[in-house]
Design a protein around this motif. Sequence first.
Motif, PDB file in Angstrom:
ATOM      1  N   PRO A  60      24.933  37.616  24.813  1.00 46.28           N
ATOM      2  CA  PRO A  60      25.480  36.990  26.024  1.00 46.28           C
ATOM      3  C   PRO A  60      26.906  36.497  25.814  1.00 46.28           C
ATOM      4  CG  PRO A  60      23.290  36.165  25.549  1.00 46.28           C
ATOM      5  CD  PRO A  60      23.702  36.979  24.372  1.00 46.28           C
ATOM      6  N   VAL A  61      27.783  36.862  26.731  1.00 47.25           N
ATOM      7  CA  VAL A  61      29.188  36.454  26.639  1.00 47.25           C
ATOM      8  C   VAL A  61      29.593  35.846  27.970  1.00 47.25           C
ATOM      9  CG1 VAL A  61      31.552  37.266  26.351  1.00 47.25           C
ATOM     10  CG2 VAL A  61      29.735  38.298  25.009  1.00 47.25           C
ATOM     11  N   GLN A  62      30.327  34.768  27.893  1.00 45.56           N
ATOM     12  CA  GLN A  62      30.777  34.121  29.113  1.00 45.56           C
ATOM     13  C   GLN A  62      32.285  34.246  29.217  1.00 45.56           C
ATOM     14  OE1 GLN A  62      29.713  29.968  29.373  1.00 45.56           O
ATOM     15  NE2 GLN A  62      28.235  30.521  30.961  1.00 45.56           N
ATOM     16  N   VAL A  63      32.790  34.491  30.424  1.00 45.45           N
ATOM     17  CA  VAL A  63      34.228  34.629  30.583  1.00 45.45           C
ATOM     18  C   VAL A  63      34.782  33.399  31.280  1.00 45.45           C
ATOM     19  CG1 VAL A  63      36.073  35.950  31.657  1.00 45.45           C
ATOM     20  CG2 VAL A  63      34.105  37.122  30.683  1.00 45.45           C
ATOM     21  N   THR A  64      35.789  32.844  30.681  1.00 48.56           N
ATOM     22  CA  THR A  64      36.459  31.702  31.282  1.00 48.56           C
ATOM     23  C   THR A  64      37.871  32.129  31.602  1.00 48.56           C
ATOM     24  OG1 THR A  64      35.299  30.492  29.572  1.00 48.56           O
ATOM     25  CG2 THR A  64      36.757  29.223  30.999  1.00 48.56           C
ATOM     26  N   ARG A  65      38.262  32.044  32.850  1.00 50.73           N
ATOM     27  CA  ARG A  65      39.600  32.483  33.210  1.00 50.73           C
ATOM     28  C   ARG A  65      40.572  31.319  33.198  1.00 50.73           C
ATOM     29  NH1 ARG A  65      39.966  37.793  35.290  1.00 50.73           N
ATOM     30  NH2 ARG A  65      37.890  38.678  35.319  1.00 50.73           N
ATOM     31  N   VAL A  72      36.840  43.100  33.325  1.00 55.22           N
ATOM     32  CA  VAL A  72      36.515  42.076  32.350  1.00 55.22           C
ATOM     33  C   VAL A  72      35.712  40.968  33.027  1.00 55.22           C
ATOM     34  CG1 VAL A  72      37.418  40.352  30.761  1.00 55.22           C
ATOM     35  CG2 VAL A  72      38.462  42.594  30.884  1.00 55.22           C
ATOM     36  N   ASP A  73      34.411  41.040  32.877  1.00 51.58           N
ATOM     37  CA  ASP A  73      33.560  39.962  33.352  1.00 51.58           C
ATOM     38  C   ASP A  73      32.392  39.830  32.382  1.00 51.58           C
ATOM     39  OD1 ASP A  73      31.602  41.881  33.942  1.00 51.58           O
ATOM     40  OD2 ASP A  73      32.448  42.199  35.945  1.00 51.58           O
ATOM     41  N   SER A  74      31.600  38.806  32.573  1.00 47.70           N
ATOM     42  CA  SER A  74      30.568  38.558  31.558  1.00 47.70           C
ATOM     43  C   SER A  74      29.543  39.684  31.509  1.00 47.70           C
ATOM     44  CB  SER A  74      29.878  37.209  31.778  1.00 47.70           C
ATOM     45  OG  SER A  74      30.057  36.774  33.098  1.00 47.70           O
ATOM     46  N   GLY A  75      29.332  40.361  32.648  1.00 45.38           N
ATOM     47  CA  GLY A  75      28.362  41.449  32.652  1.00 45.38           C
ATOM     48  C   GLY A  75      28.749  42.544  31.685  1.00 45.38           C
TER      49      GLY A  75
END
Lengths: 294, 247
Positions: free
Chosen positions: B231-236, B219-222
């Motif tokens: 485009p999706v951004q991941v915030t942990r 699970v990462d933005s790539g």
Amino acid sequence: MFIATLVSDQEAASGLELLNTPFMINALIAGTLIALASGAIGYFVLLRDLPFATHAVAHIGFPGATLAVLLGVSAVFGLIAACTIGGLAIGAMGHRARNREVVTGTVLAFATGLGILFNSLGSAQTNLLTNLLFGNILAITTDQVVVFAVIVAIVLAVLALIGRKLLFASVDPDVAAARGLNTRALSAVFLVAMSLIIAISVTVVGVLLIFALLVTPAATAIRLTAKPTLVVALASVIALVSVWGGLIVATYQPWPPSFVITTIACVFWVLLPQLARLRGPVAAPQIATQTASS
Amino acid sequence: MHDVAVHRGKRLIWSNATFDVPVGSFTAVIGPNGSGKSTLVNLLLGGIKPSTGSIDVLGAPTRTGNPEIGLVPQNHSLAHAGSILCRDLVALGLAGTRWGVGLHGRDLAATVDEALAAVDAQSFGHLRFGEVSGGQQQRISIAQALITKPRMLLLDEPLSGLDLAGQVDIVELVHHINHERGVTVLFVTHDLNPLLAHIDSLIYLIDGTPEFGMVDDVVDSGLLTRLYGTPVQVTRSADGCVFTRTE
Ligand SMILES: Nc1ncnc2c1ncn2[C@@H]1O[C@H](COP(=O)(O)OP(=O)(O)OP(=O)(O)O)[C@@H](O)[C@H]1O
Ligand SMILES: [Mg+2]
């Protein structure tokens, strides 16, 4: 009185004596047999969304009957053959067919036209036409009663065997298939059973009034209770009361039994849920409104 | 699953699928519409056969009617179940494959009560299916799937049509089933967010091949950007991750 007018040599016959005449006994037995089967058939017709198909299959039986008479065979056998073919054809079309209603309606109209053609090619009996379209329970012969008894016994035995599987496949086809049920085979078996009962019911209430005997009692029952076995039992009782009521009233009044049978069934459909609501809140499920609109 | 390809009609849906889903895991299945998620569910149920390769489920080749697998189908087509009592629908999950009529019997009633209790549905089990809410219907579907005491649960988009609270309820319930009973869960969804706190792994269907990965690895933005085509951004955060779409 309706019945008395049919009995020319029994001018003075009273209502009660008429109940003992052979055609009346045949009518009572045939009506009882059909009512017993109609509860279960009607319930699954509602669950499987087939009310319109019921109507259509009866219409498809019509040319079968007139062709049979044209060929010198019994109309009942023509009805049975044509209804079964019609039921299977509707089944083959499947639920997913987008314009199922249009196809069914078109075939229904075409079949009815054919029926009139075969009738006019033959003796053009208006009697036969009226009996097929509106039913004539008083014309049922002892031979027919025997055929009906065999058909109803087979249909009820099959439904008693597959009832639970058919219920699962009817209300929850996806999971039923995933659990390994052969939903297509169950559907085909039900359609044949339905078509056979439609064929013999046509002799009682006719092609045009079949709905009131086969679907309306179940639609009434399903609004009163949710338990499958209770719905079936209650629907059969309603159909039974309608048929017997129709026959008894017809001995006193100058009305055709078909009229009284359908009227009693419809009055039950309107009044019973209201009465039940007065007694306690019974929610009318969506299926009841679906039926009312089809 | 080894080197599996699947066709529907003449069309290749996906191919080159080789992965193992650990027993007892909670795995999400994601992919765009039409990528073959429901097809994967159907394969595992034995409803369709792979055109190449082999699939083992719970240690045996797939077969139809396996009571060890519970199913909550997509758009659960219960259009005609509106008149049936919720508890009768659950009962059919067990008794509906048997000959005969009726849904009575004390054993059956006790098993149904147990299944209803497992999804916290005792309070509406006696109502008609058509009278309860979408979230309650979903619980009934899960109870029905659980009644055979399956070792694996397949849920095909059980969150569609539910509001946020309803989604969280269902995910918590499934997590509980996974955790307490050790049931292996495959959960098809379009939205990973409500699941992230609980899933161990992921099957993602992109570019015609299902891939398997552990959540922390994949699970990462790539991946998500590839998956959603936007485009999706991941915030942990401490207990999981939250991702957002960026313009
Ligand atoms: N019964 C079928 N016969 C032929 N093709 C089918 C059938 N069911 C699905 N397909 C095709 O297979 C492909 C994959 O469908 P599937 O239902 O598995 O997708 P999905 O990932 O579940 O999509 P969704 O997110 O919309 O549920 C689709 O392109 C669809 O057109
Ligand atoms: Mg799908």
